[in-house]
Design a protein around this motif. Structure first.
Motif, short mmCIF file in Angstrom:
data_model
loop_
_atom_site.label_atom_id
_atom_site.label_comp_id
_atom_site.label_asym_id
_atom_site.label_seq_id
_atom_site.Cartn_x
_atom_site.Cartn_y
_atom_site.Cartn_z
N LEU A 84 6.25 -4.90 20.99
CA LEU A 84 6.99 -5.72 21.95
C LEU A 84 6.13 -6.92 22.30
N PHE A 85 6.70 -8.13 22.11
CA PHE A 85 5.97 -9.38 22.30
C PHE A 85 6.59 -10.20 23.43
N SER A 86 5.73 -10.88 24.19
CA SER A 86 6.20 -11.87 25.16
C SER A 86 6.39 -13.19 24.44
N ASN A 87 7.55 -13.82 24.67
CA ASN A 87 7.82 -15.14 24.08
C ASN A 87 7.27 -16.19 25.03
N THR A 88 6.02 -16.59 24.78
CA THR A 88 5.28 -17.40 25.74
C THR A 88 4.31 -18.31 25.01
N THR A 89 3.83 -19.33 25.72
CA THR A 89 2.79 -20.20 25.15
C THR A 89 1.42 -19.54 25.21
N ASN A 90 1.31 -18.43 25.90
CA ASN A 90 0.04 -17.71 26.02
C ASN A 90 0.08 -16.48 25.12
N ASP A 91 -0.30 -16.67 23.86
CA ASP A 91 -0.21 -15.54 22.93
C ASP A 91 -1.27 -14.48 23.19
N ALA A 92 -2.22 -14.76 24.09
CA ALA A 92 -3.19 -13.73 24.48
C ALA A 92 -2.49 -12.53 25.11
N LYS A 96 0.82 -1.22 0.00
CA LYS A 96 0.00 0.00 0.00
C LYS A 96 0.85 1.27 0.00
N GLU A 97 1.87 1.30 0.86
CA GLU A 97 2.65 2.53 1.06
C GLU A 97 4.04 2.47 0.45
N ASP A 98 4.41 1.33 -0.10
CA ASP A 98 5.68 1.04 -0.76
C ASP A 98 6.80 0.78 0.23
N SER A 99 7.55 1.75 0.67
CA SER A 99 8.82 1.48 1.36
C SER A 99 8.66 1.48 2.88
N LEU A 100 9.02 0.33 3.47
CA LEU A 100 9.10 0.21 4.92
C LEU A 100 10.52 -0.16 5.30
N HIS A 101 11.04 0.47 6.34
CA HIS A 101 12.29 0.05 6.95
C HIS A 101 11.90 -0.69 8.23
N ILE A 102 12.38 -1.92 8.38
CA ILE A 102 11.97 -2.77 9.50
C ILE A 102 13.19 -3.22 10.28
N TRP A 103 13.05 -3.20 11.60
CA TRP A 103 14.05 -3.76 12.51
C TRP A 103 13.33 -4.77 13.39
N ALA A 104 13.97 -5.89 13.68
CA ALA A 104 13.36 -6.88 14.57
C ALA A 104 14.47 -7.58 15.35
N GLY A 105 14.13 -8.05 16.54
CA GLY A 105 15.15 -8.73 17.33
C GLY A 105 14.58 -9.34 18.59
N SER A 106 15.48 -9.79 19.44
CA SER A 106 15.11 -10.50 20.67
C SER A 106 15.89 -9.94 21.85
N ILE A 107 15.33 -10.20 23.04
CA ILE A 107 15.90 -9.65 24.28
C ILE A 107 15.88 -10.71 25.36
N GLY A 108 16.97 -10.83 26.11
CA GLY A 108 16.97 -11.60 27.35
C GLY A 108 17.15 -13.10 27.17
N GLU A 109 17.02 -13.79 28.30
CA GLU A 109 17.20 -15.25 28.32
C GLU A 109 16.23 -15.86 29.32
N ALA A 110 15.22 -16.57 28.80
CA ALA A 110 14.27 -17.26 29.67
C ALA A 110 14.72 -18.67 29.97
N ALA A 111 15.49 -19.26 29.04
CA ALA A 111 15.95 -20.64 29.17
C ALA A 111 17.07 -20.86 28.17
N LYS A 112 17.64 -22.04 28.18
CA LYS A 112 18.66 -22.42 27.20
C LYS A 112 18.25 -23.70 26.51
N ILE A 113 18.48 -23.78 25.20
CA ILE A 113 18.38 -25.04 24.47
C ILE A 113 19.76 -25.28 23.85
N GLY A 114 20.47 -26.23 24.41
CA GLY A 114 21.87 -26.36 24.03
C GLY A 114 22.59 -25.08 24.40
#
Length: 209
Positions: A181-189, A139-157
């Motif tokens: 800003l999103f919570s990384n959780t099983t409860n997406d509500a 619709k608007e043509d050009s978007l500049h997007i940044w995305a990433g992650s923060i913190g450590e809730a657990a480790k996998i390997g």
């Protein structure tokens, strides 16, 4: 005076340590700032435009997850993700790259573009925002997007599971930033209302947009 010198020295050590932990990797359609200690990207940035999304014959998603050849040892993470309940969550989405050719599509499946996300987030609110961004780019043509992650809730390997995932979208046409800003959780509500102010993301990440 001696106390001030010590504070300045400690700050210098902290900044140096943070700088040494991340490496900037440039690919065809995105740039990743990858944490060597967390083994996920703390920030990925790219441009999304109408031309990048509209083509007669888009590719079929490859799912060709692979180490990043520009950082092979730190991103050889298939075994770390195996056997865990997390999705390999794209920062720069695969669907954003389907009109750009197979080499570019394959690049977005490097682990330098991935963070462990619960399926409820990755296939829920995170995916919905990706679709919103594509529609907005058409619709608007050009978007500049940044995305990433923060913190450590657990480790996998050796991979850290982030506490939060975030995204900032800048519309060139509207000259407007929108932050999420999103919570990384099983409860997406918890992510039904992810929009936040950009200063919150700046303070959490240390990045400027």
């Amino acid at each position: 005076m001696k106390r001030l010198f010590l504070i300045v020295a400690l700050l210098g050590i902290l900044l140096s340590s943070n700088a040494q932990d991340t490496i900037r990797i440039v690919h065809s359609n995105y740039v990743s700032v990858f944490s060597k200690s967390k083994h996920y990207p703390v920030m990925v940035t790219w441009w999304l435009t109408r031309n990048k999304l509209q083509c007669k014959d888009p590719l079929i998603r490859t799912n060709n997850f692979a180490p990043d050849p520009l950082l092979p040892a730190e991103t050889n993470l298939a075994k770390d993700y195996a056997g865990h309940p997390y999705d390999r969550g794209h920062m720069s989405d695969a669907a954003d790259n389907l009109c750009l050719g197979l080499p570019v599509e394959n690049e977005c499946f490097y682990y330098s573009n991935m963070a462990p996300q619960f399926p409820e987030l990755n296939r829920g609110s995170w995916k919905k925002l990706e679709m919103v961004c594509r529609n907005l780019a058409i619709k608007e043509d050009s978007l500049h997007i940044w995305a990433g992650s923060i913190g450590e809730a657990a480790k996998i390997g050796k991979v850290s599971v982030p506490l939060k995932c975030w995204k900032v979208v800048y519309s060139v046409k509207e000259k407007k930033y929108t932050a999420y800003l999103f919570s990384n959780t099983t409860n997406d509500a918890l992510n039904l209302h992810p929009e936040t102010d950009i200063e919150t993301i700046k303070n959490l990440t240390g990045f400027n947009f």
